[in-house]
Design an enzyme around this catalytic site. Structure first.
Site, PDB file in Angstrom:
ATOM      1  N   PRO A  88       0.815  -1.216   0.000  1.00 54.91           N
ATOM      2  CA  PRO A  88       0.000   0.000   0.000  1.00 54.91           C
ATOM      3  C   PRO A  88       0.850   1.268   0.000  1.00 54.91           C
ATOM      4  CG  PRO A  88      -0.200  -1.182   2.100  1.00 54.91           C
ATOM      5  CD  PRO A  88       0.576  -2.053   1.182  1.00 54.91           C
ATOM      6  N   GLU A 115       2.329  -6.665   8.691  1.00 56.91           N
ATOM      7  CA  GLU A 115       2.576  -5.240   8.456  1.00 56.91           C
ATOM      8  C   GLU A 115       3.472  -5.011   7.239  1.00 56.91           C
ATOM      9  OE1 GLU A 115       0.902  -2.809  10.216  1.00 56.91           O
ATOM     10  OE2 GLU A 115      -0.090  -4.629  10.915  1.00 56.91           O
ATOM     11  N   ARG A 160      -3.051  -9.669 -20.078  1.00 56.26           N
ATOM     12  CA  ARG A 160      -3.967  -9.506 -21.204  1.00 56.26           C
ATOM     13  C   ARG A 160      -3.385  -8.592 -22.286  1.00 56.26           C
ATOM     14  NH1 ARG A 160      -6.849  -4.930 -21.058  1.00 56.26           N
ATOM     15  NH2 ARG A 160      -8.693  -5.650 -22.168  1.00 56.26           N
ATOM     16  N   ASP A 175      -9.758  -0.025 -24.761  1.00 57.38           N
ATOM     17  CA  ASP A 175      -9.958   0.015 -23.316  1.00 57.38           C
ATOM     18  C   ASP A 175     -10.129   1.417 -22.769  1.00 57.38           C
ATOM     19  OD1 ASP A 175      -9.586  -2.687 -23.055  1.00 57.38           O
ATOM     20  OD2 ASP A 175      -7.490  -2.533 -22.432  1.00 57.38           O
TER      21      ASP A 175
HETATM   22 CL1  6GU Z   1      -0.338  -3.839  -3.173  1.00 57.68          CL
HETATM   23  N1  6GU Z   1      -1.038  -4.422  -0.687  1.00 57.68           N
HETATM   24  C1  6GU Z   1      -1.791  -4.257   0.403  1.00 57.68           C
HETATM   25  N2  6GU Z   1      -1.560  -5.015   1.476  1.00 57.68           N
HETATM   26  N3  6GU Z   1      -2.763  -3.346   0.477  1.00 57.68           N
HETATM   27  C2  6GU Z   1      -2.970  -2.608  -0.603  1.00 57.68           C
HETATM   28  C3  6GU Z   1      -2.238  -2.730  -1.775  1.00 57.68           C
HETATM   29  C4  6GU Z   1      -1.247  -3.664  -1.793  1.00 57.68           C
HETATM   30  N4  6GU Z   1      -2.686  -1.844  -2.670  1.00 57.68           N
HETATM   31  C5  6GU Z   1      -3.659  -1.199  -2.076  1.00 57.68           C
HETATM   32  N5  6GU Z   1      -3.850  -1.645  -0.835  1.00 57.68           N
END
Ligand code: 6GU
Length: 235
Positions: A88, A115, A160, A175
Site C-alpha cells: 500500500p 505489516e 492480457r 480500453d
Molecule cells: Cl499492493 N497491498 C496491500 N496489502 N494493500 C494494498 C495494496 C497492496 N494496494 C492497495 N492496498
C-alpha cells in the site's frame, strides 16, 4: 513471459488456472511458478515474521527468509527479471505501468502479509543488480490484508496485454485508459439484443447505420460518464 510468485498462501493463486490466464499457460505464452515462502524458513515452526523494531502493532516479515526465497528464484532465472513488490506504500498501479510490465520476459512477485516485509529486502535487491528494476506497487488507496490479491490484479492487467493472450487484440486499444484510444475517457454504455428489455430501449442512434453519428454519440456518452465518475481525468 515467465512469472514467479512467492507467498505463504500458494492457494491464493488458484484463479490463475482459469480463463485467459489459464489458457495462456496451456499455450505456453505464460509460464507461472508459485513458491511457498515457508519452505525457506530454518526453524521447526516455519517462522516468517518477527516483532517490529521501534515497537508498534503487528509483525514484520523477516528479511532472512525473504532473501533465501528470492535468491532461490534468481538462481533459476535466465536473465534479469523485474521484481514487483505489492505494497500500500507503493506507486499507484495504472494502465501505463501494466504496459511496461507486459514488456518484460520475467516478473517476480513477492507477497507480504502482516505489516509488510523488512524494508532492507527492497533496498538490497535495488542495489544488488540482480533485477533489472524493483517496483513497489499499490493497487489503490485502501488497505488489503496482503499482497496476493494485488498481485492477481497486476498480473491480470499485465497478461492480457501480451500478444496472443486476449484473443481479440482490438479490445486492448479500445480500453478505458488505453493511451491513444479515447484519450483518458471512460468507456460509455454498451448494449446487445433484445432492442427492448424490461421497458428499457437501446438508443436508436446505434441502429442507424450512420457510423460517424454513432462514433460521435459514443464519444459524448464517454465524456458524460467521465465528468460524472472521474472528473480528475478530464484533459
Ligand atoms: Cl499492493 N497491498 C496491500 N496489502 N494493500 C494494498 C495494496 C497492496 N494496494 C492497495 N492496498
Amino acid at each position: 513471459m515467465r512469472v514467479d510468485l512467492i507467498t505463504i498462501f500458494p492457494e491464493y493463486f488458484a484463479p490463475l488456472k482459469l480463463s485467459l490466464f489459464g489458457k495462456a499457460q496451456e499455450s505456453g505464452l505464460v509460464e507461472v511458478e508459485i513458491h511457498d515462502l515457508r519452505k525457506f524458513t530454518q526453524d521447526k515452526h516455519k517462522t516468517v515474521d518477527d516483532a517490529p523494531y521501534g515497537g508498534g502493532p503487528g509483525m514484520v516479515m523477516s528479511p532472512v527468509v525473504w532473501g533465501e526465497a528470492i535468491d532461490s528464484v534468481l538462481k533459476n532465472a535466465p536473465g534479469k527479471p523485474l521484481l514487483v513488490v505489492p505494497t500500500p506504500s507503493g506507486r499507484v498501479f495504472n494502465q501505463e505501468m501494466a504496459i511496461k510490465l507486459a514488456s518484460f520476459d520475467h516478473l517476480v512477485f513477492i507477497n507480504g502479509r502482516y505489516e509488510g516485509i523488512d524494508s532492507r529486502v527492497v533496498e538490497h535487491y535495488q542495489q544488488s543488480g540482480e533485477f533489472s528494476e524493483v517496483l513497489e506497487i499499490s493497487i489503490g488507496d485502501y488497505v488489503l490484508a496482503g499482497g496476493e490479491v494485488a498481485s492477481l490484479v497486476i498480473l491480470e492487467a499485465t497478461s492480457r496485454l501480451i500478444n496472443g493472450v486476449l484473443g481479440n487484440e482490438d479490445s486492448v486499444s479500445d480500453d478505458s485508459f488505453a493511451p491513444g484510444s479515447m484519450q483518458n475517457l471512460l468507456e460509455g454504455p454498451i448494449f446487445t439484443r433484445p432492442a427492448s428489455w424490461r421497458g428499457l430501449e437501446v438508443p436508436e442512434v446505434l441502429s442507424s447505420g450512420d457510423h460517424a453519428k454513432i462514433a460521435q454519440w459514443q464519444k459524448d456518452e464517454a465524456i458524460k460518464r467521465t465528468s460524472k465518475f472521474r472528473p480528475d481525468l478530464k484533459a
